[in-house]
Write a protein that holds these residues in place. Sequence first.
Motif, PDB file in Angstrom:
ATOM      1  N   PRO A 290       0.814  -1.226   0.000  1.00  0.00           N
ATOM      2  CA  PRO A 290       0.000   0.000   0.000  1.00  0.00           C
ATOM      3  C   PRO A 290       0.845   1.273   0.000  1.00  0.00           C
ATOM      4  O   PRO A 290       0.484   2.259  -0.646  1.00  0.00           O
ATOM      5  CB  PRO A 290      -0.819  -0.130   1.296  1.00  0.00           C
ATOM      6  CG  PRO A 290      -0.960  -1.613   1.484  1.00  0.00           C
ATOM      7  CD  PRO A 290       0.372  -2.175   1.045  1.00  0.00           C
ATOM      8  N   GLU A 291       1.974   1.241   0.712  1.00  0.00           N
ATOM      9  CA  GLU A 291       2.866   2.405   0.717  1.00  0.00           C
ATOM     10  C   GLU A 291       3.447   2.633  -0.678  1.00  0.00           C
ATOM     11  O   GLU A 291       3.592   3.780  -1.130  1.00  0.00           O
ATOM     12  CB  GLU A 291       3.990   2.187   1.734  1.00  0.00           C
ATOM     13  CG  GLU A 291       4.957   3.359   1.828  1.00  0.00           C
ATOM     14  CD  GLU A 291       6.067   3.107   2.834  1.00  0.00           C
ATOM     15  OE1 GLU A 291       6.963   3.968   2.948  1.00  0.00           O
ATOM     16  OE2 GLU A 291       6.040   2.048   3.492  1.00  0.00           O
ATOM     17  N   MET A 292       3.786   1.539  -1.370  1.00  0.00           N
ATOM     18  CA  MET A 292       4.303   1.638  -2.731  1.00  0.00           C
ATOM     19  C   MET A 292       3.260   2.287  -3.650  1.00  0.00           C
ATOM     20  O   MET A 292       3.585   3.138  -4.488  1.00  0.00           O
ATOM     21  CB  MET A 292       4.663   0.238  -3.243  1.00  0.00           C
ATOM     22  CG  MET A 292       5.319   0.211  -4.606  1.00  0.00           C
ATOM     23  SD  MET A 292       5.308  -1.460  -5.302  1.00  0.00           S
ATOM     24  CE  MET A 292       5.878  -2.444  -3.909  1.00  0.00           C
ATOM     25  N   ILE A 293       2.008   1.891  -3.465  1.00  0.00           N
ATOM     26  CA  ILE A 293       0.923   2.455  -4.272  1.00  0.00           C
ATOM     27  C   ILE A 293       0.767   3.945  -3.972  1.00  0.00           C
ATOM     28  O   ILE A 293       0.580   4.765  -4.878  1.00  0.00           O
ATOM     29  CB  ILE A 293      -0.387   1.693  -3.997  1.00  0.00           C
ATOM     30  CG1 ILE A 293      -0.265   0.244  -4.496  1.00  0.00           C
ATOM     31  CG2 ILE A 293      -1.568   2.381  -4.652  1.00  0.00           C
ATOM     32  CD1 ILE A 293      -1.415  -0.652  -4.064  1.00  0.00           C
TER      33      ILE A 293
ATOM     34  N   LEU B  16       3.060   6.057  -2.886  1.00  0.00           N
ATOM     35  CA  LEU B  16       4.184   6.799  -3.470  1.00  0.00           C
ATOM     36  C   LEU B  16       4.007   6.958  -4.979  1.00  0.00           C
ATOM     37  O   LEU B  16       4.317   8.008  -5.546  1.00  0.00           O
ATOM     38  CB  LEU B  16       5.501   6.079  -3.165  1.00  0.00           C
ATOM     39  CG  LEU B  16       5.945   6.086  -1.702  1.00  0.00           C
ATOM     40  CD1 LEU B  16       7.187   5.212  -1.514  1.00  0.00           C
ATOM     41  CD2 LEU B  16       6.237   7.509  -1.241  1.00  0.00           C
ATOM     42  N   ALA B  17       3.515   5.903  -5.631  1.00  0.00           N
ATOM     43  CA  ALA B  17       3.279   5.983  -7.078  1.00  0.00           C
ATOM     44  C   ALA B  17       2.201   7.018  -7.388  1.00  0.00           C
ATOM     45  O   ALA B  17       2.303   7.765  -8.374  1.00  0.00           O
ATOM     46  CB  ALA B  17       2.882   4.616  -7.615  1.00  0.00           C
ATOM     47  N   PHE B  18       1.175   7.073  -6.540  1.00  0.00           N
ATOM     48  CA  PHE B  18       0.101   8.052  -6.741  1.00  0.00           C
ATOM     49  C   PHE B  18       0.632   9.479  -6.618  1.00  0.00           C
ATOM     50  O   PHE B  18       0.324  10.347  -7.444  1.00  0.00           O
ATOM     51  CB  PHE B  18      -1.013   7.798  -5.726  1.00  0.00           C
ATOM     52  CG  PHE B  18      -2.141   8.788  -5.797  1.00  0.00           C
ATOM     53  CD1 PHE B  18      -3.084   8.702  -6.806  1.00  0.00           C
ATOM     54  CD2 PHE B  18      -2.244   9.804  -4.858  1.00  0.00           C
ATOM     55  CE1 PHE B  18      -4.126   9.622  -6.882  1.00  0.00           C
ATOM     56  CE2 PHE B  18      -3.271  10.728  -4.929  1.00  0.00           C
ATOM     57  CZ  PHE B  18      -4.215  10.635  -5.950  1.00  0.00           C
TER      58      PHE B  18
ATOM     59  N   LEU C  56       1.951   1.856 -12.488  1.00  0.00           N
ATOM     60  CA  LEU C  56       2.450   0.558 -12.051  1.00  0.00           C
ATOM     61  C   LEU C  56       1.650  -0.540 -12.720  1.00  0.00           C
ATOM     62  O   LEU C  56       0.480  -0.349 -13.065  1.00  0.00           O
ATOM     63  CB  LEU C  56       2.331   0.400 -10.529  1.00  0.00           C
ATOM     64  CG  LEU C  56       3.093   1.361  -9.633  1.00  0.00           C
ATOM     65  CD1 LEU C  56       2.776   1.065  -8.163  1.00  0.00           C
ATOM     66  CD2 LEU C  56       4.593   1.248  -9.868  1.00  0.00           C
ATOM     67  N   VAL C  57       2.282  -1.686 -12.886  1.00  0.00           N
ATOM     68  CA  VAL C  57       1.558  -2.870 -13.326  1.00  0.00           C
ATOM     69  C   VAL C  57       1.705  -3.940 -12.252  1.00  0.00           C
ATOM     70  O   VAL C  57       2.792  -4.150 -11.709  1.00  0.00           O
ATOM     71  CB  VAL C  57       2.076  -3.397 -14.685  1.00  0.00           C
ATOM     72  CG1 VAL C  57       3.547  -3.781 -14.619  1.00  0.00           C
ATOM     73  CG2 VAL C  57       1.231  -4.593 -15.155  1.00  0.00           C
TER      74      VAL C  57
ATOM     75  N   LEU D 172      -3.418  -2.676 -14.316  1.00  0.00           N
ATOM     76  CA  LEU D 172      -2.705  -1.401 -14.410  1.00  0.00           C
ATOM     77  C   LEU D 172      -3.188  -0.443 -13.325  1.00  0.00           C
ATOM     78  O   LEU D 172      -4.390  -0.335 -13.063  1.00  0.00           O
ATOM     79  CB  LEU D 172      -2.927  -0.773 -15.784  1.00  0.00           C
ATOM     80  CG  LEU D 172      -2.627  -1.654 -17.002  1.00  0.00           C
ATOM     81  CD1 LEU D 172      -2.842  -0.870 -18.285  1.00  0.00           C
ATOM     82  CD2 LEU D 172      -1.218  -2.221 -16.941  1.00  0.00           C
ATOM     83  N   PHE D 173      -2.211   0.209 -12.686  1.00  0.00           N
ATOM     84  CA  PHE D 173      -2.520   1.258 -11.713  1.00  0.00           C
ATOM     85  C   PHE D 173      -2.177   2.606 -12.345  1.00  0.00           C
ATOM     86  O   PHE D 173      -1.095   2.767 -12.904  1.00  0.00           O
ATOM     87  CB  PHE D 173      -1.694   1.062 -10.441  1.00  0.00           C
ATOM     88  CG  PHE D 173      -1.762   2.234  -9.486  1.00  0.00           C
ATOM     89  CD1 PHE D 173      -2.802   2.332  -8.573  1.00  0.00           C
ATOM     90  CD2 PHE D 173      -0.808   3.251  -9.523  1.00  0.00           C
ATOM     91  CE1 PHE D 173      -2.875   3.417  -7.710  1.00  0.00           C
ATOM     92  CE2 PHE D 173      -0.878   4.323  -8.663  1.00  0.00           C
ATOM     93  CZ  PHE D 173      -1.910   4.411  -7.749  1.00  0.00           C
TER      94      PHE D 173
END
Length: 688
Positions: A267-270, A272-274, A280-281, A375-376
């Motif tokens: 969730p932290e990775m998501i 940071l990507a946001f 992200l895939v 895909l995110f």
Amino acid sequence: MTRVPLERSDKKIFSESDLMSLSMPLWVMDLDQSRLVWANDAARKLWQAESLEELYSRNFEADISNTVASRLEHYRTASHESGQTFKELWTLYPEGKPCAYQVQISGHPLPDGRIGLRFEANPDSNRLPEQIRSAEALNHIPICISLYDMDGEPLYKNPAALETYGDAMLTLRGRFVKRSDYDKFVRGIRKGRSVTKICEVQTDKGKRWHEITGRRCFDGPTGQAACILTESDVTELKEKENRVRYLAHYDMLTGLHNRNYVNSHYPEMIELAFRGNERLVFMVVGLDHFKSINETLGHPTGDALLKHVASLLQLSLDEDDHIARLGGDEFVIVRSFRSTAELDVCCQTLLAAINSECCVGDHILSANASIGLVLFPEHGSDLPTLLRHCDLALHDAKDSGRNTYRFYRPALQQAALAKRSLEKDLARAVENGEFVLYYQPRVDCQSQKVVSAEALMRWQHPERGLVFPGEFIGALEDTGLIHKVGDWIVDRAGRDQRTLSRNGYNIPISINISPRQFERSDFVNRLKAGLAKTQCPADCIEIEITESMLMGETFDAKSVLMDLCRAGFSIAVDDFGTGYSNLAYIQEYPITSLKVDRSFVNMIEEQSSVINLILSLCRLIGISAVAEGVETIDQLAWLRMNHCDQYQGFLYSRPVPLEKLQELMTSSHQLMMKSRLPATLDSEVIWA
């Protein structure tokens, strides 16, 4: 006894007679032997010995605790290596009365080249009892206690601290492995706070984990600001903690991160990507037919294959990619990307890598895999949604033939919702008894007489009406409800056969068996027990299986069929010709009839040679040939001329309820069917 001169701290050399006459007790100990090798007369009196010879003969091993022995050993080593001198406050008992002494300890060479310890004991009569007790405690406590000035220079270390760190002059900074730990620690003390920190320190035995508590104080002799530290070794506890954390976050088989780690860190990775507007895939990789490897070759082989695949995936990914094992045969990969074309290449690379051969024990294996991609942020903004959509895409890849990859699309979610709704309705249907049996007659090609009937399930849905099995059999198998429904079919077919028999139509009923039922170890016993309740004989029930079930990888099909045969059941192979069976191989099974698949009958002109081959095989091995899907008079005429035994199809009747089946078995219906047949079998007309 000849002794070497003893060098005093003032660097003057004194004669032995001078040293012997000193009022200060002075002695030299051989630590290895736990004996004194030299002492002056004051020391003799201190130790209450009648003579020096009697003092030298004493063994002090029993009087020296393990803690003191370890500390003295450290003093010997440090003194020999760096010339350090150590001071301790001791309580000794001359004439049996306690007396405080400041004892100075330093190394001293022995005649044979080894190093002993020299002790000088100065009486310290001004000490209060509390001070003496404090000094005793500091000397023997295993906790490290140290005093430093505010610049980190050492002022005092108790024996435990000296033994732990070795160097009496080691600065406070020199203790800490990480500069950041030291900076945080000192910053807190300078702010006047009590600071407790668990961190790595550099000890005489290497890096250890210590719990250090420090606070600001004053140095007694100078009155200057100082800091006092107490610390204990928590390395074992820290290692256990790290072990627990490893077990919680890593997969023990492959060494990859596990699902717990994914749930807690991704969730932290998501997030940071946001924030970074990064795409992200999420790719879930699932091995194809992995269950059969475990069941046929054993779990150790399956585990070895999983480790091999995990290594291949790691080698195929970039350093910035993330990979974890979700459980079973599924892995998740997360990476950033710019275009879907880039992901196409990545998937093709992964599938090719997994498909490479590997040697596991005595087996050479090559696995296949399917991949579901999400895909995110397009397909979801949180971890549960992304992983759920990954599963849908993975199942789509498997349904598309496996060894391929598929991207998530909203239609998959709609299909999943429809499937869940169907499964819920089926559970209700089982409980409410919404299923019914229809029967399709099996007819003798020559006489047009009904010789048996196939039981076909229908679902009498309260809202949709009559639902055909193609819409729900797969869901019954996926949910496991097929076993309960299969038991109901056996019971209903058995009772209906008895009804037909009482009404003068004693024909066998054939029932279709799902692969899920067939592969259960208790299948035959369950079938016999269920049928026995209906009082229907086993020889009045025919079991229909598909051709593919003969080639079952997870069960011995021949053994199951033999058990059925011994119990009295007849056996038909349905949809024959669509699988991979060798025609000659069929004779090894206890089969009573082959049902030629409707696809051949529908193209009877083009497939006549294949059908003739099957019919010839049946005649050769003495089993009945049944043509499925017969819909025209010309098809029936061809089958009659080529000696097919029986047929099923809409030409005679669609599947009907039990009452209608009995009407079809009357002589009038048979005569009507005969009247529709050609009077002669002209080969030019019906393609012999």
